[in-house]
Design a protein around this motif. Structure first.
Motif, PDB file in Angstrom:
ATOM      1  N   PHE A  49       7.291  40.386 -45.289  1.00  0.00           N
ATOM      2  CA  PHE A  49       7.025  39.239 -44.424  1.00  0.00           C
ATOM      3  C   PHE A  49       8.127  38.210 -44.618  1.00  0.00           C
ATOM      4  O   PHE A  49       8.525  37.931 -45.753  1.00  0.00           O
ATOM      5  CB  PHE A  49       5.660  38.639 -44.765  1.00  0.00           C
ATOM      6  CG  PHE A  49       5.216  37.571 -43.821  1.00  0.00           C
ATOM      7  CD1 PHE A  49       4.913  37.863 -42.506  1.00  0.00           C
ATOM      8  CD2 PHE A  49       5.092  36.253 -44.248  1.00  0.00           C
ATOM      9  CE1 PHE A  49       4.500  36.878 -41.623  1.00  0.00           C
ATOM     10  CE2 PHE A  49       4.678  35.266 -43.378  1.00  0.00           C
ATOM     11  CZ  PHE A  49       4.378  35.576 -42.074  1.00  0.00           C
ATOM     12  N   VAL A  50       8.623  37.654 -43.525  1.00  0.00           N
ATOM     13  CA  VAL A  50       9.752  36.735 -43.535  1.00  0.00           C
ATOM     14  C   VAL A  50       9.318  35.370 -43.015  1.00  0.00           C
ATOM     15  O   VAL A  50       8.646  35.284 -41.978  1.00  0.00           O
ATOM     16  CB  VAL A  50      10.880  37.262 -42.608  1.00  0.00           C
ATOM     17  CG1 VAL A  50      12.030  36.275 -42.518  1.00  0.00           C
ATOM     18  CG2 VAL A  50      11.347  38.619 -43.033  1.00  0.00           C
ATOM     19  N   VAL A  51       9.732  34.315 -43.714  1.00  0.00           N
ATOM     20  CA  VAL A  51       9.536  32.948 -43.222  1.00  0.00           C
ATOM     21  C   VAL A  51      10.867  32.218 -43.355  1.00  0.00           C
ATOM     22  O   VAL A  51      11.426  32.123 -44.454  1.00  0.00           O
ATOM     23  CB  VAL A  51       8.449  32.185 -44.006  1.00  0.00           C
ATOM     24  CG1 VAL A  51       8.346  30.750 -43.517  1.00  0.00           C
ATOM     25  CG2 VAL A  51       7.108  32.886 -43.898  1.00  0.00           C
ATOM     26  N   ARG A  83      12.456  28.525 -42.585  1.00  0.00           N
ATOM     27  CA  ARG A  83      12.149  27.134 -42.227  1.00  0.00           C
ATOM     28  C   ARG A  83      13.439  26.354 -42.006  1.00  0.00           C
ATOM     29  O   ARG A  83      14.372  26.447 -42.804  1.00  0.00           O
ATOM     30  CB  ARG A  83      11.349  26.462 -43.339  1.00  0.00           C
ATOM     31  CG  ARG A  83       9.926  26.889 -43.426  1.00  0.00           C
ATOM     32  CD  ARG A  83       9.093  25.977 -44.331  1.00  0.00           C
ATOM     33  NE  ARG A  83       9.833  25.137 -45.245  1.00  0.00           N
ATOM     34  CZ  ARG A  83      10.039  25.402 -46.540  1.00  0.00           C
ATOM     35  NH1 ARG A  83       9.582  26.508 -47.074  1.00  0.00           N
ATOM     36  NH2 ARG A  83      10.717  24.555 -47.294  1.00  0.00           N
ATOM     37  N   THR A 123      10.035  26.915 -37.534  1.00  0.00           N
ATOM     38  CA  THR A 123       9.609  27.917 -38.508  1.00  0.00           C
ATOM     39  C   THR A 123       9.583  29.253 -37.795  1.00  0.00           C
ATOM     40  O   THR A 123       8.883  29.423 -36.804  1.00  0.00           O
ATOM     41  CB  THR A 123       8.216  27.599 -39.090  1.00  0.00           C
ATOM     42  OG1 THR A 123       8.257  26.313 -39.724  1.00  0.00           O
ATOM     43  CG2 THR A 123       7.812  28.648 -40.119  1.00  0.00           C
ATOM     44  N   LYS A 181       8.687  33.166 -38.222  1.00  0.00           N
ATOM     45  CA  LYS A 181       7.910  34.072 -39.060  1.00  0.00           C
ATOM     46  C   LYS A 181       7.927  35.457 -38.445  1.00  0.00           C
ATOM     47  O   LYS A 181       7.997  35.607 -37.231  1.00  0.00           O
ATOM     48  CB  LYS A 181       6.462  33.606 -39.155  1.00  0.00           C
ATOM     49  CG  LYS A 181       6.279  32.264 -39.835  1.00  0.00           C
ATOM     50  CD  LYS A 181       4.811  31.886 -39.872  1.00  0.00           C
ATOM     51  CE  LYS A 181       4.629  30.532 -40.520  1.00  0.00           C
ATOM     52  NZ  LYS A 181       3.202  30.163 -40.578  1.00  0.00           N
ATOM     53  N   GLY A 182       7.820  36.450 -39.287  1.00  0.00           N
ATOM     54  CA  GLY A 182       7.761  37.809 -38.798  1.00  0.00           C
ATOM     55  C   GLY A 182       7.891  38.800 -39.929  1.00  0.00           C
ATOM     56  O   GLY A 182       7.729  38.461 -41.101  1.00  0.00           O
ATOM     57  N   TYR A 183       8.199  40.029 -39.558  1.00  0.00           N
ATOM     58  CA  TYR A 183       8.308  41.122 -40.520  1.00  0.00           C
ATOM     59  C   TYR A 183       9.689  41.733 -40.459  1.00  0.00           C
ATOM     60  O   TYR A 183      10.370  41.677 -39.442  1.00  0.00           O
ATOM     61  CB  TYR A 183       7.274  42.207 -40.201  1.00  0.00           C
ATOM     62  CG  TYR A 183       5.861  41.737 -40.407  1.00  0.00           C
ATOM     63  CD1 TYR A 183       5.260  41.863 -41.653  1.00  0.00           C
ATOM     64  CD2 TYR A 183       5.142  41.166 -39.373  1.00  0.00           C
ATOM     65  CE1 TYR A 183       3.964  41.424 -41.861  1.00  0.00           C
ATOM     66  CE2 TYR A 183       3.843  40.729 -39.565  1.00  0.00           C
ATOM     67  CZ  TYR A 183       3.257  40.863 -40.813  1.00  0.00           C
ATOM     68  OH  TYR A 183       1.980  40.423 -41.013  1.00  0.00           O
ATOM     69  N   THR A 222      12.407  32.742 -47.088  1.00  0.00           N
ATOM     70  CA  THR A 222      11.528  33.320 -48.103  1.00  0.00           C
ATOM     71  C   THR A 222      11.068  34.686 -47.619  1.00  0.00           C
ATOM     72  O   THR A 222      10.659  34.836 -46.474  1.00  0.00           O
ATOM     73  CB  THR A 222      10.298  32.422 -48.359  1.00  0.00           C
ATOM     74  OG1 THR A 222      10.734  31.084 -48.614  1.00  0.00           O
ATOM     75  CG2 THR A 222       9.501  32.920 -49.561  1.00  0.00           C
TER      76      THR A 222
END
Length: 95
Positions: free
Chosen positions: A74-76, A78, A85, A87-89, A39
């Motif tokens: 913003f990146v997620v 899963r 998970t 997460k980051g940019y 996402t």
């Protein structure tokens, strides 16, 4: 000792300008986790891109296939089966 651990590594930026350099958002070692969910959110928290079973083929487009404006997103990622998970940019620049 043999380890089956494959760390996921995402780029901090992409430049989907067609020059074949960093045109796609490629998460290294993602092939080990084919069942995943990516996402991408804009700075206001709106989902601008989403893909089940992501295949390292996002080129900075939104859900309609239009190119997103330059900026930070913003990146997620899963991976439920491995309880991971990420997460980051990611920064999109076209030049």
């Amino acid at each position: 000792v043999i380890s089956d651990y494959h760390p996921l590594e995402k780029p901090e930026g992409i430049s989907p300008n067609g020059d074949a350099l960093n045109d796609q958002f490629v998460i290294h070692n993602l092939g080990k986790y084919p069942v995943n969910h990516l996402t991408i959110f804009n700075r206001w928290g709106n989902v601008v891109y989403e893909q089940h079973n992501y295949l390292n083929d996002w080129k900075g487009e939104n859900l309609k296939g239009d190119l997103l404006p330059e900026g930070t997103y913003f990146v997620v990622l899963r991976i439920d089966e491995a309880d991971i998970t990420l997460k980051g940019y990611v920064e999109i620049r076209y030049k």
